[in-house]
Design an enzyme around this catalytic site. Structure first.
Site: not given
Length: 198
Positions: A101, A123, A170, A175-176
């Site tokens: 996973d 988390h 840099a 995130t995608k």
């Protein structure tokens, strides 16, 4: 100053150009493969001051790849051929071969500059009445395809795929997913250009 720093002449990326650097690479590889679950091709250059630990996963590093000073490669991680993880970068994968996973998979010919961070889990924190540390993790793989350059201080979040031939500027936070042959930068990272008119 460590003995390795002295033998390597202050270099942060291991190479074979002097007897001291060859000795350091030999010892770095020896330290890494002493742990069960670690497979490193004999042509790899591993700093003796890198930290390579599979925990419950497996670590595989392909021919001609390099892991620099102070880099952490932990958990379930595969690195292809002729790739480099430079000084003080952190790769933390999760899972096992049976349940991958949180696998981190780095392709061939990938350049990862210093102080990058790839952690294939986040988390859980939905319930404010329960301590975050007890809510567990959500695991998602991170994939960096072949021929990618990741510049310094880039964070790549769990669940992201960076397409073949891409460049990440840099300090970016990815995130995608990034499509192949893209140049992306920013927080969060956005595609700002395509390579080669693609």
């Amino acid at each position: 100053m460590s003995i390795w720093n002295w033998l390597e002449g202050g270099y942060t990326m291991p190479d074979q150009s002097t007897w001291g650097r060859r000795l350091a690479c030999w010892w770095g590889r020896k330290l890494a493969v002493r742990r069960p679950g670690v497979s490193i091709h004999p042509t790899c250059r591993i700093s003796p001051e890198a930290r390579i630990a599979p925990r419950s996963g497996r670590i595989s590093i392909g021919a001609g790849s390099t892991v620099g000073l102070g880099a952490f490669v932990q958990g379930h991680v595969t690195i292809g051929e002729r790739s480099s993880v430079q000084a003080y970068s952190i790769l933390v994968g999760y899972g096992t071969a049976e349940k991958p996973d949180g696998l981190i998979r780095i392709g061939n010919d990938v350049r990862m500059a210093s102080h990058c961070m790839l952690i294939a889990g986040n988390h859980n924190f939905a319930d404010p009445a329960v301590p975050i540390r007890t809510q567990g993790l959500t695991l998602q793989p991170i994939v960096v395809e072949d021929d990618v350059w990741i510049a310094g201080r880039v964070n790549i979040m769990a669940g992201v795929t960076i397409g073949r031939g891409s460049v990440i500027g840099a300090g970016s936070v990815v995130t995608k997913d990034i499509p192949p042959y893209s140049i992306a930068a920013g927080v969060p990272a956005k595609v700002i250009k395509k390579r080669g008119g693609a």
